[in-house]
Design a protein around this motif. Structure first.
Motif, PDB file in Angstrom:
ATOM      1  N   PHE A 207      53.438 -11.215  52.850  1.00  0.00           N
ATOM      2  CA  PHE A 207      54.368 -10.943  53.951  1.00  0.00           C
ATOM      3  C   PHE A 207      54.617 -12.227  54.736  1.00  0.00           C
ATOM      4  O   PHE A 207      53.966 -13.248  54.495  1.00  0.00           O
TER       5      PHE A 207
ATOM      6  N   GLU B 108      45.089  -6.520  50.615  1.00  0.00           N
ATOM      7  CA  GLU B 108      44.792  -5.291  51.350  1.00  0.00           C
ATOM      8  C   GLU B 108      44.223  -4.225  50.409  1.00  0.00           C
ATOM      9  O   GLU B 108      44.700  -4.067  49.276  1.00  0.00           O
TER      10      GLU B 108
ATOM     11  N   ARG C 281      39.978   2.429  52.865  1.00  0.00           N
ATOM     12  CA  ARG C 281      39.416   1.514  53.859  1.00  0.00           C
ATOM     13  C   ARG C 281      38.575   2.377  54.769  1.00  0.00           C
ATOM     14  O   ARG C 281      39.088   3.349  55.352  1.00  0.00           O
TER      15      ARG C 281
ATOM     16  N   GLN D  27      54.875 -14.116  58.473  1.00  0.00           N
ATOM     17  CA  GLN D  27      54.480 -14.014  59.873  1.00  0.00           C
ATOM     18  C   GLN D  27      55.267 -14.999  60.720  1.00  0.00           C
ATOM     19  O   GLN D  27      55.676 -16.059  60.238  1.00  0.00           O
TER      20      GLN D  27
ATOM     21  N   GLU E  35      51.074  -0.755  64.663  1.00  0.00           N
ATOM     22  CA  GLU E  35      51.144  -2.086  65.278  1.00  0.00           C
ATOM     23  C   GLU E  35      52.317  -2.893  64.716  1.00  0.00           C
ATOM     24  O   GLU E  35      52.509  -2.956  63.500  1.00  0.00           O
ATOM     25  N   VAL E  36      53.061  -3.501  65.623  1.00  0.00           N
ATOM     26  CA  VAL E  36      54.141  -4.389  65.210  1.00  0.00           C
ATOM     27  C   VAL E  36      53.800  -5.836  65.581  1.00  0.00           C
ATOM     28  O   VAL E  36      53.939  -6.743  64.776  1.00  0.00           O
TER      29      VAL E  36
ATOM     30  N   GLY F 208      50.946  -8.331  67.731  1.00  0.00           N
ATOM     31  CA  GLY F 208      49.671  -8.468  68.438  1.00  0.00           C
ATOM     32  C   GLY F 208      49.713  -9.709  69.330  1.00  0.00           C
ATOM     33  O   GLY F 208      50.139 -10.776  68.891  1.00  0.00           O
TER      34      GLY F 208
ATOM     35  N   ARG G 211      57.259  -5.990  59.383  1.00  0.00           N
ATOM     36  CA  ARG G 211      57.036  -4.925  60.376  1.00  0.00           C
ATOM     37  C   ARG G 211      58.219  -4.806  61.328  1.00  0.00           C
ATOM     38  O   ARG G 211      58.647  -3.704  61.676  1.00  0.00           O
TER      39      ARG G 211
ATOM     40  N   SER H 176      51.524 -12.794  67.608  1.00  0.00           N
ATOM     41  CA  SER H 176      51.660 -12.847  66.146  1.00  0.00           C
ATOM     42  C   SER H 176      52.366 -11.596  65.644  1.00  0.00           C
ATOM     43  O   SER H 176      51.956 -10.475  65.928  1.00  0.00           O
ATOM     44  N   VAL H 177      53.429 -11.815  64.873  1.00  0.00           N
ATOM     45  CA  VAL H 177      54.206 -10.664  64.410  1.00  0.00           C
ATOM     46  C   VAL H 177      54.588 -10.845  62.947  1.00  0.00           C
ATOM     47  O   VAL H 177      54.802 -11.968  62.490  1.00  0.00           O
ATOM     48  N   GLY H 178      54.683  -9.745  62.223  1.00  0.00           N
ATOM     49  CA  GLY H 178      55.108  -9.781  60.831  1.00  0.00           C
ATOM     50  C   GLY H 178      56.603  -9.490  60.731  1.00  0.00           C
ATOM     51  O   GLY H 178      57.103  -8.575  61.396  1.00  0.00           O
TER      52      GLY H 178
ATOM     53  N   PHE I 110      55.359  -1.613  55.364  1.00  0.00           N
ATOM     54  CA  PHE I 110      54.524  -1.729  56.572  1.00  0.00           C
ATOM     55  C   PHE I 110      53.274  -2.558  56.292  1.00  0.00           C
ATOM     56  O   PHE I 110      52.922  -3.449  57.055  1.00  0.00           O
ATOM     57  N   ARG I 111      52.593  -2.235  55.214  1.00  0.00           N
ATOM     58  CA  ARG I 111      51.397  -2.995  54.861  1.00  0.00           C
ATOM     59  C   ARG I 111      51.537  -3.467  53.421  1.00  0.00           C
ATOM     60  O   ARG I 111      51.494  -2.684  52.486  1.00  0.00           O
ATOM     61  N   VAL I 112      51.775  -4.749  53.264  1.00  0.00           N
ATOM     62  CA  VAL I 112      51.972  -5.330  51.938  1.00  0.00           C
ATOM     63  C   VAL I 112      50.977  -6.477  51.750  1.00  0.00           C
ATOM     64  O   VAL I 112      50.317  -6.891  52.697  1.00  0.00           O
TER      65      VAL I 112
ATOM     66  N   ARG J  68      47.369 -11.195  51.992  1.00  0.00           N
ATOM     67  CA  ARG J  68      46.106 -10.468  52.191  1.00  0.00           C
ATOM     68  C   ARG J  68      45.973  -9.437  51.086  1.00  0.00           C
ATOM     69  O   ARG J  68      46.887  -8.631  50.875  1.00  0.00           O
TER      70      ARG J  68
END
Ligand code: ATP
Length: 457
Positions: A215, A202, A99, A217, A285-286, A288, A332, A327-329, A210-212, A200
């Motif tokens: 997920f 990604e 990225r 929300q 970030e956990v 936002g 996360r 907004s939280v995952g 952490f980044r999948v 997403r």
């Protein structure tokens, strides 16, 4: 800051049944994870607490549960079809893909958030950024890549039947604004929340969960009068931060990071991220929290031609409310909680124990009933069968009591209940506490109330 390596924590979660590799018997699927016999409980407990605190017990908020597949016009209105993309670059030497903003940020410490592909190319050239894998400076130009998963509805795979897996749950809330107003009798300020899957595609998923790409929300869209938005924004930043602290996360591992002017989305007047010191990065970030003004409702009005307005019941004035979005995952939060809870302690007898200091309300197993010896299995089992009507408990008669304590410490069980020979006489059991390892005698008749009090959030 975290004392343990990320690899060690991940290995522990995989060994104990918190998380499994997705589709493991087929060799897995890149970056997909399944939540196991313990992890599924932890995940559910996180969602239940959020729902309870942000919806059920909130004087302001209501909940909905909207569909994952939405009319594709939704994503035209929000700009996701055009703009929900990250720029990617490939290393021409070793073919690794990155990225572009992350590559720049990691190499220079400068933020490339919101920069165009051309601007990112210029930054990569100016700072002579090299490939983290092979060390060469030879990248393709940055090009945008849409993160939405595309699929088809119905039997025909043509352009008319294209739909997208939602990349966020928020839009299911905005499109239901009028329905909620009509059916809930809510007055400003009020919020609409929901929990659900988002998808997403990604470019660089990773760091375990952490980044999948798939997920969950937990999002709240909180509507208020224009002009009152900044104070509600502050309110939700501190409410979310307070929620994390109440879940037992150490304050020194947390920070609130307000977005700089350059980083802010063009429609947002204020945004902050609650970040955690994950073992694999400085801060990640956990949660936002963004003041999104009236952007979303106005865009949906424009594209749907429906009026998404609030009418003040006393003055009769109609206007588009402003919206604050925390907004939280779930993944996360899960990862933060287990990283923060994982610990290794040296005991007086020279042994070492692994212990997960999870908040009792979050712990997958609340108590483990252990007969001192197998001879006492029958009455101990009867106690277990009674307790399991109220809490998720386990029954364990294998190995020494010490070994059973260690097993339960390692998975975060807050209480072990030992049934011994004295129990037959005095109708009491020994309750052993995970964190202090202290033991106390409790009457069986009072055991449920005793546990209930200590499992409260
Ligand atoms: P990033 O910049 O890390 O890609 P984002 O700022 O795009 O994330 P948001 O769109 O604000 O993230 O999503 C809200 C929350 O959803 C995040 O704070 C995070 O907790 C969670 N989240 C977002 N993307 C993912 C993902 N790919 N995997 C797991 N959780 C995610």
């Amino acid at each position: 800051m975290n004392k343990y390596s990320f690899d060690e924590i991940v290995a522990h979660l995989r060994n104990t049944g918190y998380v499994y590799q997705g589709s493991e018997i087929y060799g897995g699927l890149s970056n997909s994870w399944d939540f196991g016999v313990l992890g599924s409980f932890l995940k559910k407990n996180i969602k239940d607490l959020w729902w309870r605190e942000f919806i059920e017990r909130s004087p302001y908020n209501v909940g909905i549960d909207s569909a994952i597949l939405m009319n594709p016009k939704t994503w035209e209105a929000t700009g996701h079809l055009k703009g929900f993309s990250d720029s990617m670059v490939d290393c021409k030497e070793c073919k690794s893909r990155f990225r572009a903003d992350q590559l720049i940020e990691e190499a220079t410490g400068l933020s490339a958030d919101g920069k165009s592909p051309e601007e990112m190319d210029a930054m990569i050239a100016e700072h002579k950024i090299v490939c983290p894998k092979c060390g060469k400076h030879n990248f393709t130009s940055a090009r945008p890549f849409n993160l939405m998963f595309k699929t088809y509805i119905g039997t025909l795979e043509d352009a008319k039947s294209v739909v997208y897996l939602r990349p966020e749950t928020a839009q299911g809330i905005f499109v239901n604004f009028n329905n909620v107003l009509r059916t809930s009798r809510k007055k400003l300020p009020f919020g609409i929340g929901q929990i659900g899957k988002s998808f997403r595609n990604e470019i660089t998923p990773g760091n375990f969960i952490f980044r999948v790409r798939e997920f969950e929300q937990m999002e709240l869209e909180f509507f208020c009068r224009p002009g009152e938005d900044l104070s509600w924004y502050q309110y939700w930043v501190s409410t979310c931060f307070g929620f994390i602290l109440r879940m037992g996360v150490k304050e020194e591992n947390l920070r609130i990071r307000p977005h700089s002017k350059e980083e802010l989305s063009f429609y947002s007047t204020a945004t902050s991220d609650i970040e955690y010191a994950f073992p694999f990065t400085d801060w990640g970030e956990v949660w936002g929290i963004a003041d999104r003004t009236d952007y979303d409702l106005k865009r949906h009005m424009e594209y749907s031609k429906e009026k998404l307005l609030y009418r003040d019941p006393t003055s009769g004035e109609t206007f588009v409310p402003y919206c604050i979005e925390p907004s939280v995952g779930v993944e996360r939060l899960f990862l933060m909680l287990v990283c923060d809870a994982y610990d290794k302690e040296s005991l007086d007898n020279g042994e070492e124990r692994i212990v997960m200091h999870l908040h009792p309300a979050l712990a997958p197993v609340k108590a483990c009933v252990c007969p001192l010896v197998k001879k006492l299995s029958e009455p101990a089992r009867a106690l277990f069968e009674d307790l399991i009507n109220d809490f998720h408990c386990e029954f364990d008669e294998a190995g020494t009591v010490g070994k059973r304590y260690r097993r339960n410490d390692a998975i975060g069980t807050p209480f072990c209940i030992t049934y011994d020979f004295e129990s037959l006489e005095d109708n009491c059991v020994t309750v052993r506490h995970r964190d202090s390892m202290k033991q106390e005698r409790v009457a069986i008749a009072e055991l449920k109330d005793y546990l209930k009090k200590r499992l409260e959030f």
